[in-house]
Design a protein around this motif. Structure first.
Motif, PDB file in Angstrom:
ATOM      1  N   PHE A  15       0.901  -1.318   0.009  1.00  8.51           N
ATOM      2  CA  PHE A  15      -0.136  -0.144   0.004  1.00  8.51           C
ATOM      3  C   PHE A  15       0.906   1.221  -0.055  1.00  8.51           C
ATOM      4  CE2 PHE A  15      -2.333  -3.414   1.965  1.00  8.51           C
ATOM      5  CZ  PHE A  15      -3.642  -3.055   1.442  1.00  8.51           C
ATOM      6  N   THR A  16       0.609   2.057  -1.143  1.00 13.15           N
ATOM      7  CA  THR A  16       1.504   3.477  -1.126  1.00 13.15           C
ATOM      8  C   THR A  16       0.520   4.628  -1.174  1.00 13.15           C
ATOM      9  OG1 THR A  16       1.782   3.386  -3.583  1.00 13.15           O
ATOM     10  CG2 THR A  16       3.299   2.100  -2.034  1.00 13.15           C
ATOM     11  N   PHE A  28      -2.630  -2.687   7.123  1.00 14.02           N
ATOM     12  CA  PHE A  28      -3.649  -2.019   6.673  1.00 14.02           C
ATOM     13  C   PHE A  28      -4.651  -1.743   7.531  1.00 14.02           C
ATOM     14  CE2 PHE A  28      -7.424  -0.537   4.321  1.00 14.02           C
ATOM     15  CZ  PHE A  28      -7.154   0.387   3.600  1.00 14.02           C
ATOM     16  N   VAL A  29      -5.043  -2.687   7.779  1.00 10.88           N
ATOM     17  CA  VAL A  29      -6.202  -2.950   8.744  1.00 10.88           C
ATOM     18  C   VAL A  29      -6.050  -2.390  10.064  1.00 10.88           C
ATOM     19  CG1 VAL A  29      -7.928  -4.419  10.042  1.00 10.88           C
ATOM     20  CG2 VAL A  29      -7.366  -4.962   7.697  1.00 10.88           C
ATOM     21  N   SER A  30      -4.920  -2.309  10.616  1.00  9.73           N
ATOM     22  CA  SER A  30      -4.321  -2.044  11.895  1.00  9.73           C
ATOM     23  C   SER A  30      -4.208  -0.508  11.834  1.00  9.73           C
ATOM     24  CB  SER A  30      -3.195  -2.800  12.200  1.00  9.73           C
ATOM     25  OG  SER A  30      -2.523  -1.991  13.562  1.00  9.73           O
ATOM     26  N   VAL A  85      -8.534  17.197  -1.477  1.00 10.22           N
ATOM     27  CA  VAL A  85      -7.503  16.527  -2.358  1.00 10.22           C
ATOM     28  C   VAL A  85      -8.163  15.777  -3.651  1.00 10.22           C
ATOM     29  CG1 VAL A  85      -5.980  14.827  -2.255  1.00 10.22           C
ATOM     30  CG2 VAL A  85      -5.968  16.302  -0.211  1.00 10.22           C
ATOM     31  N   ILE A  86      -7.993  15.933  -4.740  1.00  3.90           N
ATOM     32  CA  ILE A  86      -8.068  15.155  -5.888  1.00  3.90           C
ATOM     33  C   ILE A  86      -6.823  14.145  -5.970  1.00  3.90           C
ATOM     34  CG2 ILE A  86      -8.625  15.111  -8.461  1.00  3.90           C
ATOM     35  CD1 ILE A  86      -9.686  17.896  -7.952  1.00  3.90           C
ATOM     36  N   GLY A  87      -7.166  12.959  -6.308  1.00  5.27           N
ATOM     37  CA  GLY A  87      -6.215  12.009  -6.367  1.00  5.27           C
ATOM     38  C   GLY A  87      -6.751  10.776  -7.211  1.00  5.27           C
ATOM     39  N   ARG A  88      -5.854   9.841  -7.240  1.00  9.64           N
ATOM     40  CA  ARG A  88      -6.150   8.580  -8.053  1.00  9.64           C
ATOM     41  C   ARG A  88      -5.623   7.246  -7.421  1.00  9.64           C
ATOM     42  NH1 ARG A  88      -2.106   5.797  -8.981  1.00  9.64           N
ATOM     43  NH2 ARG A  88      -0.079   6.851  -9.723  1.00  9.64           N
ATOM     44  N   THR A  89      -6.107   6.205  -7.602  1.00  8.23           N
ATOM     45  CA  THR A  89      -5.760   5.012  -7.032  1.00  8.23           C
ATOM     46  C   THR A  89      -5.714   3.866  -8.158  1.00  8.23           C
ATOM     47  OG1 THR A  89      -6.594   5.635  -4.620  1.00  8.23           O
ATOM     48  CG2 THR A  89      -6.039   3.263  -5.234  1.00  8.23           C
ATOM     49  N   LYS A  90      -4.611   3.270  -8.151  1.00  8.70           N
ATOM     50  CA  LYS A  90      -4.226   2.238  -9.120  1.00  8.70           C
ATOM     51  C   LYS A  90      -4.385   0.784  -8.332  1.00  8.70           C
ATOM     52  CE  LYS A  90      -1.891   4.220 -13.081  1.00  8.70           C
ATOM     53  NZ  LYS A  90      -0.648   4.241 -13.965  1.00  8.70           N
ATOM     54  N   PHE A  91      -5.131   0.052  -8.584  1.00  3.10           N
ATOM     55  CA  PHE A  91      -5.445  -1.327  -7.849  1.00  3.10           C
ATOM     56  C   PHE A  91      -4.598  -2.424  -9.053  1.00  3.10           C
ATOM     57  CE2 PHE A  91      -8.933   1.302  -6.403  1.00  3.10           C
ATOM     58  CZ  PHE A  91      -8.925   1.088  -5.047  1.00  3.10           C
ATOM     59  N   TRP A  92      -3.218  -2.559  -8.707  1.00  2.00           N
ATOM     60  CA  TRP A  92      -2.688  -3.492  -9.824  1.00  2.00           C
ATOM     61  C   TRP A  92      -3.160  -4.860  -9.377  1.00  2.00           C
ATOM     62  CZ3 TRP A  92       0.496  -2.067 -13.699  1.00  2.00           C
ATOM     63  CH2 TRP A  92       0.633  -0.834 -13.512  1.00  2.00           C
ATOM     64  N   TYR A 111      -2.169  -6.789  -5.643  1.00  2.00           N
ATOM     65  CA  TYR A 111      -0.915  -6.784  -5.144  1.00  2.00           C
ATOM     66  C   TYR A 111      -0.314  -5.644  -4.790  1.00  2.00           C
ATOM     67  CZ  TYR A 111       1.102  -6.155  -9.553  1.00  2.00           C
ATOM     68  OH  TYR A 111       1.703  -5.855 -10.744  1.00  2.00           O
ATOM     69  N   PHE A 112      -0.798  -4.722  -5.286  1.00  2.00           N
ATOM     70  CA  PHE A 112      -0.246  -3.326  -5.126  1.00  2.00           C
ATOM     71  C   PHE A 112      -1.443  -2.257  -5.262  1.00  2.00           C
ATOM     72  CE2 PHE A 112       2.634   0.124  -7.155  1.00  2.00           C
ATOM     73  CZ  PHE A 112       3.161   0.399  -6.046  1.00  2.00           C
ATOM     74  N   TYR A 113      -1.421  -1.582  -4.215  1.00  2.00           N
ATOM     75  CA  TYR A 113      -2.359  -0.337  -3.947  1.00  2.00           C
ATOM     76  C   TYR A 113      -1.545   0.992  -4.086  1.00  2.00           C
ATOM     77  CZ  TYR A 113      -5.694   2.842  -1.689  1.00  2.00           C
ATOM     78  OH  TYR A 113      -6.525   3.885  -1.176  1.00  2.00           O
ATOM     79  N   ASP A 114      -1.765   1.657  -5.096  1.00  2.00           N
ATOM     80  CA  ASP A 114      -0.880   2.907  -5.511  1.00  2.00           C
ATOM     81  C   ASP A 114      -1.864   4.097  -5.567  1.00  2.00           C
ATOM     82  OD1 ASP A 114       1.303   4.386  -6.339  1.00  2.00           O
ATOM     83  OD2 ASP A 114       1.111   3.718  -8.355  1.00  2.00           O
ATOM     84  N   GLU A 115      -1.563   4.913  -4.582  1.00  2.00           N
ATOM     85  CA  GLU A 115      -2.481   6.273  -4.554  1.00  2.00           C
ATOM     86  C   GLU A 115      -1.407   7.267  -4.689  1.00  2.00           C
ATOM     87  OE1 GLU A 115      -4.171   8.563  -0.853  1.00  2.00           O
ATOM     88  OE2 GLU A 115      -5.002   6.288  -1.057  1.00  2.00           O
ATOM     89  N   ALA A 116      -1.994   8.465  -5.741  1.00  2.00           N
ATOM     90  CA  ALA A 116      -1.148   9.513  -5.985  1.00  2.00           C
ATOM     91  C   ALA A 116      -2.146  10.511  -5.664  1.00  2.00           C
ATOM     92  CB  ALA A 116      -0.460   9.509  -7.300  1.00  2.00           C
TER      93      ALA A 116
END
Length: 139
Positions: A15-16, A28-30, A85-92, A111-116
């Motif tokens: 997660f990023t 993440f849950v914690s 905040v406007i952003g995007r998330t890529k769920f790989w 396997y990869f949660y990528d937020e910008a």
């Protein structure tokens, strides 16, 4: 909200976002459990929402991309800041077997949660320490 459908994420998913990065669905849950009381206190009766602006699938590279706008008033603080905040998330995603002990069910999992964010992280964080409207979401 931090609510995710856990079986859709691999156990060691990364997660990023612009402020941190870590691995592990349990982490993440914690992290969310630790943040929820703080967020509830800060927003109190404030107006808070996250609007989905767009969603797309890139099958060739293997990700779903969302674009969103998170806005909220933090009325618990005396200077009454607001987040915008406007952003995007890529769920790989990739095909993998279940790692939940529920058998060998195979499917696609993140396997990869990528937020910008569309603004610098510093500018977004400055929204927390300045009155509403003094730090807009555009540079």
């Amino acid at each position: 909200t931090g609510d995710i459908y856990l079986p859709a994420f691999e156990k060691d998913c990364t997660f990023t976002d612009p402020t941190l990065s870590f691995s592990g669905r349990d982490k993440f849950v914690s992290n969310v459990k630790n943040l929820v009381p703080i967020v509830k206190f800060l927003k109190q009766d404030g107006t808070n929402k996250s609007d989905l602006l767009d969603i797309s699938l890139n099958e060739e590279e293997g990700y779903v991309e969302t674009r969103w706008n998170m806005v909220g008033d933090l009325y618990a603080l005396p200077w009454k800041p607001a987040i915008d905040v406007i952003g995007r998330t890529k769920f790989w995603y990739r095909q993998s077997k279940s790692d939940d002990g529920d058998g060998d069910e195979e499917g696609y999992r993140v396997y990869f949660y990528d937020e910008a964010w569309e603004l610098e992280a510093t500018r977004a964080l400055l929204q927390l320490v300045t009155p509403k409207g003094t730090m807009p979401n555009k540079s």
